[in-house]
Structures are given as structure tokens and as C-alpha cells.
Write an enzyme that holds these catalytic residues in place. Structure first.
Site, PDB file in Angstrom:
ATOM      1  N   THR A 125       0.825  -1.207   0.000  1.00 43.88           N
ATOM      2  CA  THR A 125       0.000   0.000   0.000  1.00 43.88           C
ATOM      3  C   THR A 125       0.858   1.256   0.000  1.00 43.88           C
ATOM      4  O   THR A 125       0.560   2.229  -0.691  1.00 43.88           O
ATOM      5  CB  THR A 125      -0.931  -0.003   1.222  1.00 43.88           C
ATOM      6  OG1 THR A 125      -1.715  -1.191   1.200  1.00 43.88           O
ATOM      7  CG2 THR A 125      -1.834   1.214   1.244  1.00 43.88           C
ATOM      8  N   TYR A 183       6.173 -11.271   5.585  1.00 44.38           N
ATOM      9  CA  TYR A 183       5.032 -10.771   4.827  1.00 44.38           C
ATOM     10  C   TYR A 183       4.777 -11.737   3.670  1.00 44.38           C
ATOM     11  O   TYR A 183       5.462 -11.692   2.650  1.00 44.38           O
ATOM     12  CB  TYR A 183       5.357  -9.362   4.334  1.00 44.38           C
ATOM     13  CG  TYR A 183       4.283  -8.652   3.536  1.00 44.38           C
ATOM     14  CD1 TYR A 183       3.015  -9.199   3.327  1.00 44.38           C
ATOM     15  CD2 TYR A 183       4.545  -7.391   3.001  1.00 44.38           C
ATOM     16  CE1 TYR A 183       2.056  -8.522   2.594  1.00 44.38           C
ATOM     17  CE2 TYR A 183       3.584  -6.705   2.264  1.00 44.38           C
ATOM     18  CZ  TYR A 183       2.346  -7.282   2.061  1.00 44.38           C
ATOM     19  OH  TYR A 183       1.399  -6.609   1.334  1.00 44.38           O
ATOM     20  N   LYS A 240       2.479 -11.739   8.389  1.00 43.41           N
ATOM     21  CA  LYS A 240       1.407 -10.953   7.785  1.00 43.41           C
ATOM     22  C   LYS A 240       0.916 -11.820   6.632  1.00 43.41           C
ATOM     23  O   LYS A 240       1.582 -11.964   5.614  1.00 43.41           O
ATOM     24  CB  LYS A 240       1.895  -9.604   7.285  1.00 43.41           C
ATOM     25  CG  LYS A 240       0.812  -8.776   6.604  1.00 43.41           C
ATOM     26  CD  LYS A 240       1.395  -7.486   6.031  1.00 43.41           C
ATOM     27  CE  LYS A 240       0.321  -6.574   5.463  1.00 43.41           C
ATOM     28  NZ  LYS A 240      -0.306  -7.094   4.228  1.00 43.41           N
ATOM     29  N   GLY A 244      -4.563 -10.454   6.200  1.00 45.22           N
ATOM     30  CA  GLY A 244      -4.260  -9.357   5.301  1.00 45.22           C
ATOM     31  C   GLY A 244      -5.126  -9.236   4.074  1.00 45.22           C
ATOM     32  O   GLY A 244      -4.710  -8.639   3.080  1.00 45.22           O
ATOM     33  N   ASP A 269      -8.743  -7.805   3.176  1.00 53.54           N
ATOM     34  CA  ASP A 269      -9.844  -7.036   3.761  1.00 53.54           C
ATOM     35  C   ASP A 269     -11.211  -7.640   3.464  1.00 53.54           C
ATOM     36  O   ASP A 269     -12.083  -7.705   4.335  1.00 53.54           O
ATOM     37  CB  ASP A 269      -9.822  -5.599   3.240  1.00 53.54           C
ATOM     38  CG  ASP A 269      -8.517  -4.871   3.515  1.00 53.54           C
ATOM     39  OD1 ASP A 269      -7.565  -5.516   4.013  1.00 53.54           O
ATOM     40  OD2 ASP A 269      -8.444  -3.674   3.226  1.00 53.54           O
TER      41      ASP A 269
END
Length: 310
Positions: free
Chosen positions: A49, A139, A169, A194, A196
Site C-alpha cells: 500500500t 510478509y 502478515k 491481510g 480485507d
């Protein structure tokens, strides 16, 4: 044993740029204040992001410093330091520790593919060693890194060889693997969701923390999903999650992060556009996007009063 597990909604923060595509750190303080006021319980900086991979290492340091300073110790600040150069990633991790970040995270190198768990552990051990005092979260985002290795096996082996490995993550859609990771060693590993648009499923699987882009523009919606789930009101939780899916589908008709920055502009935060290859949303598209969001009543139910939405 992790003393400071992440919890609640952690916003994957955006990196403000000016009209020339250069860093503009001025909006970060106001953005941080607003996120905390909206109920955000942590900041994830320079991830996908935040265009971490489109920034120079010096720029990433400056962005990290600005978010750590603006948070002022009120919420955790996780700095994403992944890089195709492990030496650069390790230096970024060391910098994160030096400036007072609370956690460090990293994607794996992605230009040369990583084909086995042993190599992935070796890579992440190199990065995590740059910040030995901070909890380290790998991640996992296979859609962007191309690494589809078994995360349960990574945690098992990484737990033996990376002293500060705190968890993941987890940005994938495999709830069954996510559940196995959660249950592997809960006292040691913290696994953060992670994706949404699938948060309700993750809550049902056992998630206690999520990191997301759209938390920047609709944190009250996701707090509502969480509250409804914990109250056992699955009808309401599904209704609210459906709004999230509709919002993301609407924004996803455009280059996603450029469109997200445009939405933040509609909410009063001028963060500029994105760097190439993502670019900036043309004004004609911004106008159409606003109309599309108005048609789904986004500007009403993305506010703190979402529980009254119909």
C-alpha cells in the site's frame, strides 16, 4: 513468547507524494491522527500500500521516521523492509529498530524465485538479524512475490533459526493454511490477516488482528464487522462484510492504490498519486469513482455511524 502481539485493525499506510512524484511528508501527521481517531490500532508502513518497492531506501527511511514520530508511541508501527537486496533489507531493518519502530516485517526477494522453505528461512534470517530486538513478521503475499511456499513449514523451520520470528502478515486467501498457522504455536507465533474482503472468514478462523489498505477509508465498517461477530450477530456481520466487498469491487475497477489515494482525497487528505507503474488516477476517473461510491452510499456507511446504515 511474544509479549506484544498485534491486535485490532492495523492500517497499511499510504506514502504521500507531491505533483512531481516526490515525497511529501507533511500530511502524515494529520493522517495518523485521523486513523487513530477512527479506531486504528497500528500502522504498517512501506508495504504494498505504501509503495515501499517503488521508493529508494533513503525515501523509505524518511517515511518510516515520519510515521514513527507521528504515532508517538500510541500505537504499534510496523516497518516493512523487504527488498531484492537482502543487504539493503537488513539495513532498513536496523534503521527501523534505531528510530523506535515496534516491529519489522519483510517480503521475500522476488526477482530470483525462492523455491524451497530452507532458502526462504535463510533469507528472512538475514533480514530479521538487522533488528534483533524487534519482533519480525514475514510478509506472505504470493500474488506479488510469486512465492507459494507452505507457511506452516516456514514457521516450523523459521522458529528454530530466526530468534525474533514473531509470525506472519498473511495476505492470501487460504483460510485453511491461515488456521494451521494460527494453531501451530499460539504462544510463539502471531499470525495477522491481510485480505480485507475476507475479514469475517478470518475472524471465524481465529484472527485477532488484520492489516489492510481499506482500513484507511472505512475503519468504522471493519470495527462494525468485528463487533457484530463477537456479539454473535452473524447476519449483521455478513451485511457489513458485503459492504466491504462492494466497496473493494467498486474501487478495483480502477488501478487500486491510485484510486484509494483519490478516495482519501475525497475525505480531505491530499496524498498525491502513485509512482509508475501505478500512476495517478485521471480527474475524469476520479469524478466517475466518486459517483460510483455515492451510488453504493459509501460516504454514509464508511463513517462512524455505520451501525445505523440500512
Amino acid at each position: 513468547m511474544i509479549d506484544n502481539k498485534l491486535n485490532g485493525l492495523i492500517a497499511a499506510t499510504y506514502t504521500p507524494l507531491d505533483d512531481n512524484g516526490e515525497l511529501n511528508l507533511d500530511p502524515i501527521a494529520a493522517m495518523t491522527e485521523w486513523l487513530i481517531a477512527q479506531g486504528i490500532s497500528g500502522l504498517y508502513v512501506c508495504g504494498s500500500t505504501g509503495e515501499g518497492m517503488s521508493l529508494s531506501s533513503d525515501e523509505r527511511r524518511r517515511v518510516a521516521e515520519a510515521y514513527v514520530q507521528s504515532a508517538g508511541g500510541r500505537v504499534p508501527v510496523i516497518i516493512q523492509v523487504g527488498h531484492n537486496s537482502l543487504a539493503e533489507a537488513r539495513q532498513l531493518a536496523a534503521h527501523a529498530q534505531q528510530i523506535g519502530a515496534t516491529h519489522v516485517s519483510a517480503t521475500c526477494p522476488s526477482y530470483f524465485s525462492i523455491n524451497n522453505v530452507n532458502t526462504l528461512v535463510d533469507c528472512m534470517a538475514e533480514v530479521a538479524g538487522g533488528a534483533p530486538e524487534l519482533p519480525f513478521y514475514y510478509y506472505h503475499i504470493p500474488a506479488l512475490t510469486g512465492s507459494t511456499l507452505d507457511m506452516v513449514e516456514f514457521l516450523k523451520l523459521g522458529g528454530q533459526r530466526i530468534p525474533n520470528l514473531a509470525g506472519l502478515k498473511y495476505t492470501d486467501t487460504k483460510l485453511h493454511e491461515f488456521q494451521q498457522c494460527l494453531e501451530l504455536d499460539p504462544a510463539r507465533f502471531d499470525v495477522v490477516w491481510g485480505c480485507d474482503e475476507m475479514m469475517l472468514g478470518a475472524l471465524a478462523t481465529g484472527a485477532t488482528a488484520s492489516i489492510g489498505s481499506t482500513f484507511n477509508i472505512a475503519a468504522p465498517l471493519y470495527l462494525g464487522i468485528t463487533e457484530a461477530f463477537h456479539q454473535g450477530d452473524l447476519v449483521e456481520a455478513r451485511r457489513l462484510q458485503s459492504l466491504s466487498v462492494e466497496m473493494i469491487r467498486t474501487i478495483g475497477k480502477y488501478p487500486f492504490h491510485a484510486a484509494m489515494k483519490a478516495v482519501l482525497g475525497m475525505k480531505g487528505f491530499d496524498l498525491g498519486g502513485c509512482r509508475l507503474p501505478q500512476g495517478r488516477l485521471p480527474e475524469s476517473d476520479v469524478s466517475t469513482l466518486r459517483q460510483n461510491l455515492e451510488s453504493i452510499v459509501f460516504f454514509d456507511w464508511s463513517q462512524p455511524e455505520i451501525h445505523a446504515a440500512t
